[in-house]
Design a protein around this motif. Structure first.
Motif, PDB file in Angstrom:
ATOM      1  N   ASN A   1       0.826  -1.201   0.000  1.00 36.75           N
ATOM      2  CA  ASN A   1       0.000   0.000   0.000  1.00 36.75           C
ATOM      3  C   ASN A   1       0.866   1.259   0.000  1.00 36.75           C
TER       4      ASN A   1
ATOM      5  N   LEU B   1     -13.307  -0.075   5.010  1.00 40.32           N
ATOM      6  CA  LEU B   1     -11.858  -0.138   5.220  1.00 40.32           C
ATOM      7  C   LEU B   1     -11.554   0.124   6.678  1.00 40.32           C
TER       8      LEU B   1
ATOM      9  N   THR C   1      -4.309  -5.562   1.252  1.00 41.21           N
ATOM     10  CA  THR C   1      -3.926  -4.469   0.367  1.00 41.21           C
ATOM     11  C   THR C   1      -5.149  -3.620   0.021  1.00 41.21           C
ATOM     12  N   VAL C   2      -4.923  -2.495  -0.606  1.00 40.49           N
ATOM     13  CA  VAL C   2      -6.000  -1.573  -0.963  1.00 40.49           C
ATOM     14  C   VAL C   2      -7.081  -2.272  -1.780  1.00 40.49           C
ATOM     15  N   ASP C   3      -6.685  -3.173  -2.654  1.00 39.48           N
ATOM     16  CA  ASP C   3      -7.627  -3.869  -3.532  1.00 39.48           C
ATOM     17  C   ASP C   3      -8.060  -5.220  -2.973  1.00 39.48           C
TER      18      ASP C   3
ATOM     19  N   PRO D   1      -9.407  -4.200   3.041  1.00 39.36           N
ATOM     20  CA  PRO D   1      -8.476  -3.068   2.903  1.00 39.36           C
ATOM     21  C   PRO D   1      -8.088  -2.503   4.271  1.00 39.36           C
TER      22      PRO D   1
ATOM     23  N   SER E   1      -4.388   1.819   4.390  1.00 39.12           N
ATOM     24  CA  SER E   1      -4.233   2.047   2.951  1.00 39.12           C
ATOM     25  C   SER E   1      -3.076   2.967   2.589  1.00 39.12           C
ATOM     26  N   SER E   2      -2.570   3.717   3.542  1.00 43.54           N
ATOM     27  CA  SER E   2      -1.396   4.556   3.271  1.00 43.54           C
ATOM     28  C   SER E   2      -0.096   3.773   3.453  1.00 43.54           C
TER      29      SER E   2
ATOM     30  N   GLN F   1     -10.036   8.795   2.168  1.00 40.29           N
ATOM     31  CA  GLN F   1     -10.646   7.673   1.462  1.00 40.29           C
ATOM     32  C   GLN F   1     -12.160   7.832   1.351  1.00 40.29           C
TER      33      GLN F   1
ATOM     34  N   PRO G   1      -8.029  10.614  -2.152  1.00 34.68           N
ATOM     35  CA  PRO G   1      -6.821   9.872  -1.764  1.00 34.68           C
ATOM     36  C   PRO G   1      -5.555  10.486  -2.340  1.00 34.68           C
TER      37      PRO G   1
ATOM     38  N   GLN H   1      -7.087   4.642  -4.248  1.00 38.00           N
ATOM     39  CA  GLN H   1      -8.422   4.709  -3.664  1.00 38.00           C
ATOM     40  C   GLN H   1      -8.932   3.296  -3.380  1.00 38.00           C
ATOM     41  N   VAL H   2      -9.420   3.081  -2.165  1.00 32.83           N
ATOM     42  CA  VAL H   2     -10.071   1.821  -1.840  1.00 32.83           C
ATOM     43  C   VAL H   2     -11.400   1.776  -2.594  1.00 32.83           C
TER      44      VAL H   2
END
Length: 395
Positions: free
Chosen positions: A181, A283, A319-321, A325, A328-329, A353, A358, A362-363
């Motif tokens: 991330n 998230l 991970t973000v995807d 999630p 995320s940073s 988010q 972002p 982006q989540v």
């Protein structure tokens, strides 16, 4: 004296959080905490289209601002707030600031509250900080060569592994996902890919903790505004509604080794106030000074039962995807820990988010975020637990 009846917490209607600000981190800085906080407040007012005089509330968290507090900072920066708070709660500071500022706005004690955390990191800052972090640190730890949190969290990590069957591979999975991330987040200090082999082969710090289980101290600042929705709309700001918050301090003091935090005492009321459950969150941003604390938060916040953290980690992609999630940073483990600003990092990222702003990836479908904080390891355990659920409110 027994108190008859229960209590019903008030919701957070009529309040939004807006203008998430990060001042890019640096490993070391010759500037003081005042400079970092001033930069954050300057960016906050610029991004919001405000003058400093428009800020009638101020909430500050910092370890290296000493000997000043929020009071002294007002004179340094030429501010004249009618509502002021200084929150010394480390990793719980961001949520605590959000809670207090929101209630001040609801009560009419302030209209626009700037919440800011910032710290510097000189070459010798961290050693000086841990040597005088608390009376326990001064009297019972540092004089005996055990300064800093590594030894305490090594104890917690070892106990958790023995009790619940967590492995270093489980902790490593979290660290590797957060680094993935971070590679998409412009302010992260860690810019090199981390593999599980890298994690497992890293040099030991305090068994079973190794290098990538630890955050890297750095300098930086984070900030946001708390105000009324009509004020945010008049300024053209995208806000985040506050669905629920909680905090609890010195929870379960009779536990011989910390295995749970204050979240476990408040989790039912926390979700009830929000009107949702853990499954409704898009998230999660946990306080990640060490991976074991992340697992503890997953459990105590209701994503899995106590002791099921390892299985939960094995079942998800963070991970973000991914399927869950998380941070995320990149979290502190890959962005860096800028002192008290580390307690704001997850909240500021969550605001970005859920409002579609972002800095990194982006989540997908991010509407609601849960943010948790954990701070102030006094001797053998962290004392402050906090959490918030926020939801994008639109412009």
């Amino acid at each position: 004296m027994a108190i008859a009846g229960g209590h019903r917490r008030r919701d957070y209607d009529g309040v939004v959080a807006a203008v998430p600000v990060t001042i890019p981190y640096m490993r070391y800085s010759i500037e003081g905490a005042h400079w970092w906080i001033a930069r954050a407040l300057g960016e906050l007012t610029r991004a919001a289209g405000l003058r400093p005089a428009d800020l009638d509330g101020l909430c500050v968290s910092s370890f290296t601002l000493v000997p000043d507090t929020a009071v002294g900072l007002t004179q340094h920066l030429g501010l004249t707030p009618r509502w002021l708070d200084h929150i010394p709660m480390g990793g719980a500071s961001g949520v605590a600031a959000l809670r207090r500022a929101a209630r001040a706005v609801q009560a009419g004690d302030a209209e626009i509250v700037a919440c800011v955390a910032g710290d510097t990191n000189h070459v010798d800052s961290f050693r000086k900080l841990v040597s005088s972090f608390s009376r326990f640190a001064q009297d019972a730890a540092y004089p005996y060569g055990s300064g800093g949190p590594n030894a305490s969290f090594a104890l917690l990590t070892d106990h958790y592994m023995r009790r619940f069957g967590a492995t270093r591979e489980d902790f490593g999975k979290l660290c590797v996902a957060q680094r993935d991330n971070a590679l998409r987040f412009p302010h992260a200090l860690m810019k090199k890919e981390l593999t599980l082999d890298d994690y497992l082969g890293a040099r030991p710090i305090a068994d079973p903790i190794a290098l990538f289980d630890c955050v890297m101290p750095c300098a930086g600042a984070e900030a946001f505004l708390v105000t009324r929705p009509d004020v945010a709309r008049s300024l053209g700001l995208r806000g985040a509604r506050i669905l629920s918050t909680m905090e609890r301090h010195n929870a379960f003091p009779d536990d011989p080794i910390q295995m749970r935090g204050g979240w476990a005492m408040e989790v039912g009321e926390f979700y009830a106030l929000a009107g949702i459950g853990p499954q409704d969150v898009d998230l999660v941003q946990t306080y990640d000074d060490y991976p074991v604390i992340v697992m503890m938060q997953f459990e105590d916040l209701g994503f899995c039962a106590k002791g099921e953290g390892p299985d939960f980690v094995r079942a998800h992609d963070f991970t973000v995807d991914g399927s869950f999630p998380h941070n995320s940073s990149g979290g502190q483990l890959s962005v860096g820990q800028a002192g008290a600003a580390g307690g704001y990092l997850g909240l500021v990222e969550a605001m970005r988010q859920v409002t579609g702003q972002p800095l990194g990836a982006q989540v997908p479908g991010a509407r609601r975020a849960l943010v948790s904080g954990f701070g102030m390891i006094n001797y053998d355990r962290g004392l402050c637990s906090a959490a918030a659920i926020i939801e994008g409110a639109g412009p």
